[in-house]
Scaffold this motif. Structure first.
Motif, PDB file in Angstrom:
ATOM      1  N   VAL A  69       8.971 -16.894  15.276  1.00  0.00           N
ATOM      2  CA  VAL A  69      10.011 -16.395  14.374  1.00  0.00           C
ATOM      3  C   VAL A  69       9.400 -15.960  13.047  1.00  0.00           C
ATOM      4  N   VAL A  70       8.361 -16.645  12.589  1.00  0.00           N
ATOM      5  CA  VAL A  70       7.690 -16.271  11.346  1.00  0.00           C
ATOM      6  C   VAL A  70       6.963 -14.944  11.524  1.00  0.00           C
ATOM      7  N   VAL A  71       6.286 -14.782  12.640  1.00  0.00           N
ATOM      8  CA  VAL A  71       5.617 -13.509  12.936  1.00  0.00           C
ATOM      9  C   VAL A  71       6.669 -12.405  13.033  1.00  0.00           C
ATOM     10  N   GLY A  72       7.788 -12.701  13.668  1.00  0.00           N
ATOM     11  CA  GLY A  72       8.874 -11.721  13.764  1.00  0.00           C
ATOM     12  C   GLY A  72       9.379 -11.305  12.386  1.00  0.00           C
ATOM     13  N   ASP A  73       9.521 -12.265  11.479  1.00  0.00           N
ATOM     14  CA  ASP A  73       9.943 -11.948  10.108  1.00  0.00           C
ATOM     15  C   ASP A  73       8.921 -11.036   9.426  1.00  0.00           C
ATOM     16  N   ALA A  74       7.637 -11.362   9.585  1.00  0.00           N
ATOM     17  CA  ALA A  74       6.575 -10.555   8.970  1.00  0.00           C
ATOM     18  C   ALA A  74       6.605  -9.124   9.513  1.00  0.00           C
ATOM     19  N   LEU A  75       6.826  -8.989  10.806  1.00  0.00           N
ATOM     20  CA  LEU A  75       6.860  -7.655  11.411  1.00  0.00           C
ATOM     21  C   LEU A  75       8.102  -6.880  10.988  1.00  0.00           C
ATOM     22  N   LEU A  76       9.213  -7.567  10.819  1.00  0.00           N
ATOM     23  CA  LEU A  76      10.443  -6.908  10.360  1.00  0.00           C
ATOM     24  C   LEU A  76      10.277  -6.409   8.920  1.00  0.00           C
ATOM     25  N   VAL A  77       9.709  -7.242   8.051  1.00  0.00           N
ATOM     26  CA  VAL A  77       9.468  -6.825   6.665  1.00  0.00           C
ATOM     27  C   VAL A  77       8.518  -5.622   6.645  1.00  0.00           C
ATOM     28  N   THR A  78       7.467  -5.683   7.463  1.00  0.00           N
ATOM     29  CA  THR A  78       6.519  -4.569   7.557  1.00  0.00           C
ATOM     30  C   THR A  78       7.239  -3.296   7.968  1.00  0.00           C
ATOM     31  N   SER A  79       8.030  -3.367   9.019  1.00  0.00           N
ATOM     32  CA  SER A  79       8.769  -2.193   9.503  1.00  0.00           C
ATOM     33  C   SER A  79       9.677  -1.618   8.433  1.00  0.00           C
ATOM     34  N   GLU A  80      10.415  -2.472   7.766  1.00  0.00           N
ATOM     35  CA  GLU A  80      11.368  -1.994   6.754  1.00  0.00           C
ATOM     36  C   GLU A  80      10.653  -1.323   5.592  1.00  0.00           C
ATOM     37  N   LEU A  81       9.591  -1.947   5.075  1.00  0.00           N
ATOM     38  CA  LEU A  81       8.900  -1.367   3.932  1.00  0.00           C
ATOM     39  C   LEU A  81       8.229  -0.042   4.282  1.00  0.00           C
ATOM     40  N   VAL A  82       7.576   0.007   5.427  1.00  0.00           N
ATOM     41  CA  VAL A  82       6.886   1.237   5.824  1.00  0.00           C
ATOM     42  C   VAL A  82       7.891   2.339   6.152  1.00  0.00           C
ATOM     43  N   THR A  83       8.933   2.011   6.890  1.00  0.00           N
ATOM     44  CA  THR A  83       9.944   3.007   7.235  1.00  0.00           C
ATOM     45  C   THR A  83      10.616   3.557   5.979  1.00  0.00           C
ATOM     46  N   ALA A  85       9.302   3.702   2.987  1.00  0.00           N
ATOM     47  CA  ALA A  85       8.320   4.545   2.290  1.00  0.00           C
ATOM     48  C   ALA A  85       8.290   5.944   2.903  1.00  0.00           C
ATOM     49  N   VAL A  86       8.361   6.005   4.222  1.00  0.00           N
ATOM     50  CA  VAL A  86       8.315   7.292   4.915  1.00  0.00           C
ATOM     51  C   VAL A  86       9.626   8.064   4.723  1.00  0.00           C
ATOM     52  N   ARG A  87      10.758   7.394   4.898  1.00  0.00           N
ATOM     53  CA  ARG A  87      12.062   8.078   4.846  1.00  0.00           C
ATOM     54  C   ARG A  87      12.539   8.394   3.439  1.00  0.00           C
ATOM     55  N   HIS A  88      12.313   7.460   2.520  1.00  0.00           N
ATOM     56  CA  HIS A  88      12.915   7.588   1.192  1.00  0.00           C
ATOM     57  C   HIS A  88      11.898   7.676   0.062  1.00  0.00           C
ATOM     58  N   GLY A  89      10.636   7.396   0.333  1.00  0.00           N
ATOM     59  CA  GLY A  89       9.652   7.303  -0.729  1.00  0.00           C
ATOM     60  C   GLY A  89       8.647   8.427  -0.784  1.00  0.00           C
ATOM     61  N   GLY A  90       8.888   9.497  -0.089  1.00  0.00           N
ATOM     62  CA  GLY A  90       7.963  10.617  -0.145  1.00  0.00           C
ATOM     63  C   GLY A  90       6.713  10.438   0.685  1.00  0.00           C
ATOM     64  N   GLY A  91       6.663   9.396   1.476  1.00  0.00           N
ATOM     65  CA  GLY A  91       5.522   9.163   2.357  1.00  0.00           C
ATOM     66  C   GLY A  91       4.758   7.897   2.008  1.00  0.00           C
ATOM     67  N   LEU A  92       4.154   7.316   3.001  1.00  0.00           N
ATOM     68  CA  LEU A  92       3.340   6.109   2.851  1.00  0.00           C
ATOM     69  C   LEU A  92       1.982   6.518   2.278  1.00  0.00           C
ATOM     70  N   THR A  93       1.629   5.994   1.117  1.00  0.00           N
ATOM     71  CA  THR A  93       0.367   6.353   0.472  1.00  0.00           C
ATOM     72  C   THR A  93      -0.633   5.206   0.451  1.00  0.00           C
ATOM     73  N   GLY A  94      -0.189   3.990   0.772  1.00  0.00           N
ATOM     74  CA  GLY A  94      -1.091   2.850   0.795  1.00  0.00           C
ATOM     75  C   GLY A  94      -0.483   1.698   1.569  1.00  0.00           C
ATOM     76  N   ASP A 110       4.158   4.072  -1.925  1.00  0.00           N
ATOM     77  CA  ASP A 110       4.737   5.359  -1.563  1.00  0.00           C
ATOM     78  C   ASP A 110       4.652   6.309  -2.743  1.00  0.00           C
ATOM     79  N   ALA A 111       5.121   7.527  -2.549  1.00  0.00           N
ATOM     80  CA  ALA A 111       4.967   8.593  -3.531  1.00  0.00           C
ATOM     81  C   ALA A 111       6.205   8.789  -4.400  1.00  0.00           C
ATOM     82  N   SER A 112       7.108   7.830  -4.435  1.00  0.00           N
ATOM     83  CA  SER A 112       8.330   7.962  -5.218  1.00  0.00           C
ATOM     84  C   SER A 112       8.378   6.907  -6.318  1.00  0.00           C
ATOM     85  N   THR A 113       8.877   7.293  -7.490  1.00  0.00           N
ATOM     86  CA  THR A 113       9.080   6.332  -8.570  1.00  0.00           C
ATOM     87  C   THR A 113      10.511   5.801  -8.582  1.00  0.00           C
TER      88      THR A 113
END
Length: 161
Positions: A69-83, A85-94, A110-113
């Motif tokens: 469940v902890v690994v699942g939480d880590a993967l969910l947070v990863t997915s949300e932040l990266v997604t 960044a891609v959808r709303h932040g102008g792209g994943l930059t780091g 990401d590339a958005s302020t």
């Protein structure tokens, strides 16, 4: 992330967390950039990087490592932040992962302020979407947003115990 407020090289201070991240910023049009070497192409590749980091950390140890469940939480947070960044932040930059004494530290750039959306949503009014930032804030022990002239870094600490 140890309780002290970070000061950037140019003397600016990053936001203290999600509440400061809600500050007003002028709307901007996301800027698309080329792929940066070492940055995952998408959320699936970022999740793979997290799994690799966890395997490296716990390989050969007597303890079993973090619970599923902890690994699942880590993967969910990863997915949300990266997604986001891609959808709303102008792209994943780091993208970086680090295991600390407190847990898994993810940093997504990401590339958005523009700040992440922090408004509470009513499921009756907005039945689909808009819950990613709330999930990140709920699952992470700490979240901070550092604004830069050409984007932002979001750091999330996910406990592994």
């Amino acid at each position: 992330m140890n309780g002290e407020r970070e000061v950037l090289e140019d003397g600016r201070r990053p936001a203290r967390g999600p509440d400061e991240a809600a500050g007003s910023h002028a709307p901007e049009k996301p800027v698309r950039r080329g792929r940066t070497p070492g940055v995952p192409r998408n959320a699936a590749a970022a999740r793979d990087a997290v799994v690799r980091r966890l395997r490296e950390r716990f390989r050969g140890r007597r303890e079993e490592g973090p619970a599923e469940v902890v690994v699942g939480d880590a993967l969910l947070v990863t997915s949300e932040l990266v997604t986001n960044a891609v959808r709303h932040g102008g792209g994943l930059t780091g993208f970086t992962t680090e295991i600390t004494d407190e847990g898994l530290l993810l940093t997504v750039s990401d590339a958005s302020t523009r700040p992440p959306v922090t408004a509470e949503r009513d499921p009756a009014v907005v039945p689909v979407g808009g819950y990613g930032w709330l999930l990140v804030r709920r699952l992470a022990k700490r979240v901070s947003v550092t604004y830069l002239p050409d984007g932002k870094h979001i750091a999330a600490l996910i406990p592994l115990a």
